[in-house]
Write an enzyme that holds these catalytic residues in place. Sequence first.
Site, PDB file in Angstrom:
ATOM      1  N   GLU A 123      -5.373  -2.862  -1.770  1.00 47.19           N
ATOM      2  CA  GLU A 123      -3.996  -2.626  -2.207  1.00 47.19           C
ATOM      3  C   GLU A 123      -3.745  -3.597  -3.348  1.00 47.19           C
ATOM      4  OE1 GLU A 123      -2.089  -0.289  -1.520  1.00 47.19           O
ATOM      5  OE2 GLU A 123      -2.957   0.473   0.344  1.00 47.19           O
TER       6      GLU A 123
ATOM      7  N   CYS B  31       4.807  -5.619  -4.708  1.00 49.50           N
ATOM      8  CA  CYS B  31       3.983  -4.642  -5.449  1.00 49.50           C
ATOM      9  C   CYS B  31       4.707  -3.309  -5.532  1.00 49.50           C
ATOM     10  CB  CYS B  31       2.607  -4.498  -4.831  1.00 49.50           C
ATOM     11  SG  CYS B  31       2.649  -4.344  -3.063  1.00 49.50           S
TER      12      CYS B  31
END
Length: 479
Positions: free
Chosen positions: A247, A281
């Site tokens: 990720e 994020c």
Amino acid sequence: MTVLRKNLIDGEWLGEAGSRNINPSNTNDVVGEYASAGPEQAKQAIAAAKAAFPAWSRSGPLARHAVLKKTSDEIMARKDEIGRSLAREEGKTLAEGVGETIRAAQLFDFFAGETLRLSGEMVPSVRPGVGVEMTREGVGVVGIITPWNFPIAIPAWKIAPALAYGNTIVFKPAELVPESAWTIVDILHRAGLPKGVLNLVMGKGSVVGQAMLDSPDVNAISFTGSVGTGKRVAAASVEHMRKFQLEMGGKNPLVVLDDADLGTAVDCAINGAYFSTGQRCTASSRLIVAEGIHDRFVDAMKERLDKLVIGDALDAKTQIGPVVDQTQLKQDEDYIAIGRQEGAELAFGGDRLERETPGFYLRPALFLGSTNAMRISREEIFGPVANVIRVKDYDEALSVANDTPFGLTSGICTTSLKHATHFKRNSEAGMVMVNLPTAGVDFHVPFGGRKGSSYGPREQGRYAMEFYTTVKTAYTFAG
Ligand code: ADP
């Protein structure tokens, strides 16, 4: 007197003082002292996890359920204390710290339940008299490498499924947030994990993390962090033929159409772009705004930005805490300078703020007049910085939204069912939000992105099983 927090290797707390952790709201405040592992300790931890795997993988659902449930209960009971410590260590607000802690408790609770819901399939073979079973087994030793921005939730959403499905773990948290990592490991250890099942190796990424990447005995790596390190994880994992999951960054678009409810759009943009100091994020860093609502949206944004309380994370009135450290602050300021050089107009903020204590305070920044080709539109800044890109209509908005190397989340604010539905179907992101901020996701459903944001199976929810298990197909002829 600060207490020395040690690494957990094969059930023993080991190590000597290696690093100090500083409160970003007050750099005079030392949060704690932490052991820093070297390559030898990393190897010991991997060996301990390898030795613990056969017994843990066969331990059965009840033993795993007990540990995960007990962990969830303790985290929930201590949510205020742990949330406060998280806010002190990372700089997110108290409300955000406590909220994240609750989420960690929910994640452990969810995966405690999953241990009791493990299932397989049984089908008749194409050959008469033969039965075929399809079952899932743990992968083995899982390396878990985590970033600093969600110091307890990200470790929780990796550790909980890894344990639930019978894996053993070597956990390397980010250097900036060892206290949250240590706390979660301490709770799991006291909840009754057998020795070696969970090992904590705090230390440098280039040392401890690299030792994990280089070990043939690490069977899978789950990584969240930067694109650069993600690529190293990928290359090393291919070399060792191991499973890996990444990720990484995002450059998430929030589209605001002319028919949007203005209040909703501003709420989504302020929350998505600036809460948690923009250090998510999933942050909405590109605000793609249709020309009919552009000026009203910008005015309302400036008004709201002006009212935001930026200050000490531990002050209950604070809405935006400090930036996490000096390096990140410099990166944010560098990008603000780049945006101006590129010709975007800095319409609000971007300057440093003085508070009672020395800390990394930055006024949230809003750029106008930017294009999607500018570096501030293409590269992840990871701070409280967003830019408005003005577009003609929905079609242009969708095309700008998708024109990015990333694909984690996307959002649209509209009252049109037609555009909302079209956007959900055509957005090139792993998670799509309608009239909601691009950040802020549920704990029981899949999390992950497309393109340069993610690689490998999804995290969270039942989909986590895909990464943390391997499928076995067994054939039986019983005559
Ligand atoms: P960020 O910019 O979010 O700090 P990084 O990718 O640098 O992102 O860090 C994410 C995690 O990866 C941290 O735990 C860090 O220590 C670790 N890390 C950094 N370098 C390496 C490496 N060479 N090998 C393995 N892990 C690493």
